[in-house]
Design an enzyme around this catalytic site. Structure first.
Site: not given
Length: 443
Positions: A416-417
């Site tokens: 999700h980064r």
């Protein structure tokens, strides 16, 4: 006058950036005479089994590491008495010395033969090692064996595949025209040939028989460390989708009947891979990696598509280089070869390096789906479940009806980064859409 000199061979860096390896089997014993480039030992790293050739010619004086022992890179493993150290193996120039070539890493020299015996021939290590001498820069390649008179018929790519998998073409039953051995014959022979000698763990049973202990080493040790690091470094998000792949399976049956696919095992996984690659083309950051030190997201120029393969040595993830450039036929052949090579214990370090994203096919175990952990350094991994016949609501111009259809579940885990929810959803949704309606691929 020539003097006898004992040379010590240090465990080299085999080009994987690793720090240790396991001694699998010695091919020589104390007292044996060896020649330069003769294979003397098989070592197992976290990624592959590698054969090491001797950098010296002479008599084996001592084996400085036992089979099953974990040895650090740079540690002495064997002492060889040579007639002339300089003639047998010239040392690399000293650090800072001008005029000499830069030493090369000693890498693997061919895949191990799965049929070789693991019988211990050497003695256990004892005594102190002789002074270390740098191994030669680049040993020569061992010449191939002379061909047999009754040479089986096979095309060069098929011969190369057989050599990699350790399959004797003369023992393969050909199914091609005029008795030609084809790719599918080699793959079938490899799969039926059993497990490699180095695959079986060496459990130690307790004295009372109540438990079994299996050493954590090699691939399993590396995989465990990598998965822990991945799980606690990248914030995983997993999304799921259920898709009707009936039309894709119908397309598979149609394509399998084409002449160019006659010798290819065409599985649904190849179609999933093609759909996934098309979806990745729209969201290239799904193949990126997070560079923490530079605070950058690095997007590669192409896609090296990895495939998680369960092997007797543990989970391995070799990858198809530049998979985005391959058509269905070449991609299917590449997937089949990767899997067969991995199960035979012959995956090279190069095949494991440089992956962009991974597909894990849990469906082969009858599992519907899962929440896969990212392969370290990658941003996305796609889990492919089992295809099952289920009742499904079909809608067309005539209205809705319930029919038995072929249903597949997909799960996409992503970092999700790098990807936000919308981008991850688009990758998964596009993959599912192409599998539901493969005709969309022409758009």
């Amino acid at each position: 006058m020539t003097t006898a000199t004992a040379q010590t061979f240090l465990l080299p860096d085999v080009g994987e950036g690793l720090t240790e390896a396991d001694i699998v089997v010695w091919r020589v014993a104390v007292g044996d005479t060896v020649t330069v480039n003769q294979i003397i030992v098989d070592i197992e790293t976290a990624k592959s089994v590698v054969e090491l050739p001797s950098p010296y010619a002479g008599e084996v004086v001592e084996l400085l590491a036992a089979e099953g022992q974990v040895v650090a890179v740079g540690s002495p493993i064997i002492a060889i008495r040579t007639a002339d150290a300089q003639a047998a193996a010239p040392a690399a120039p000293a650090e800072g010395e001008a005029g000499g070539p830069e030493p090369k890493l000693l890498v693997g020299y061919g895949a191990r033969d799965a049929g070789r015996s693991r019988r211990r021939r050497g003695a256990a290590p004892s005594g102190a090692a002789a002074p270390a001498v740098t191994p030669p820069a680049a040993p020569a390649v061992t010449p191939p064996a002379a061909p047999s008179r009754d040479r089986p018929r096979a095309k060069p790519p098929v011969r190369k595949l057989a050599k990699v998998l350790g399959v004797d073409l003369a023992a393969v039953e050909p199914t091609g025209p005029d008795g030609t051995v084809v790719r599918a014959d080699v793959l079938r022979a490899s799969e039926s040939g059993g497990r490699p000698a180095s695959a079986d763990p060496a459990p130690a049973v307790a004295a009372d028989g109540s438990e079994t202990r299996i050493p954590i080493k090699g691939v399993r040790k590396h995989t465990a460390a990598a998965m822990v690091a991945s799980a606690f470094t990248a914030p995983h998000v997993t999304e799921f989708v259920t898709v009707d792949v009936t039309k894709t399976l119908e397309l598979r049956e149609l394509v399998q009947r084409r002449r160019e696919f006659r010798d290819t095992k065409l599985t649904p996984l190849a179609f999933v891979a093609r759909a996934y690659l098309r979806a990745l083309a729209r969201i290239p950051t799904a193949t990126a990696r997070w560079d923490e030190a530079a605070q950058e997201i690095v997007v590669p120029a192409g896609v090296n598509l990895g495939f998680a393969v369960a092997t007797p040595r543990g989970l391995m993830v070799p990858n198809v280089k530049d998979a985005h450039t391959l058509g269905l036929l070449d991609l299917a052949n590449a997937i089949n070869e990767l899997a067969a090579t991995a199960r035979a214990g012959r995956t090279t370090p190069e095949a494991m390096a440089g992956g962009s994203t991974t597909i894990t096919n849990v469906g082969v175990f009858g599992v519907d789906t899962g929440t896969p952990i990212l392969n370290p350094g990658e941003t996305a991994i796609l889990a492919v479940g089992a295809i099952r016949r289920q009742p499904w609501v079909v809608e067309d111009a005539a209205g809705e009806r319930i029919e038995p259809r072929s249903i597949l579940q997909l799960a996409l885990s992503f970092d999700h980064r790098v990807l936000d929810g919308a981008e991850g959803s688009q990758v998964l949704g596009d993959t599912a859409a192409l599998l539901a309606e493969p005709g969309l691929a022409v758009l």
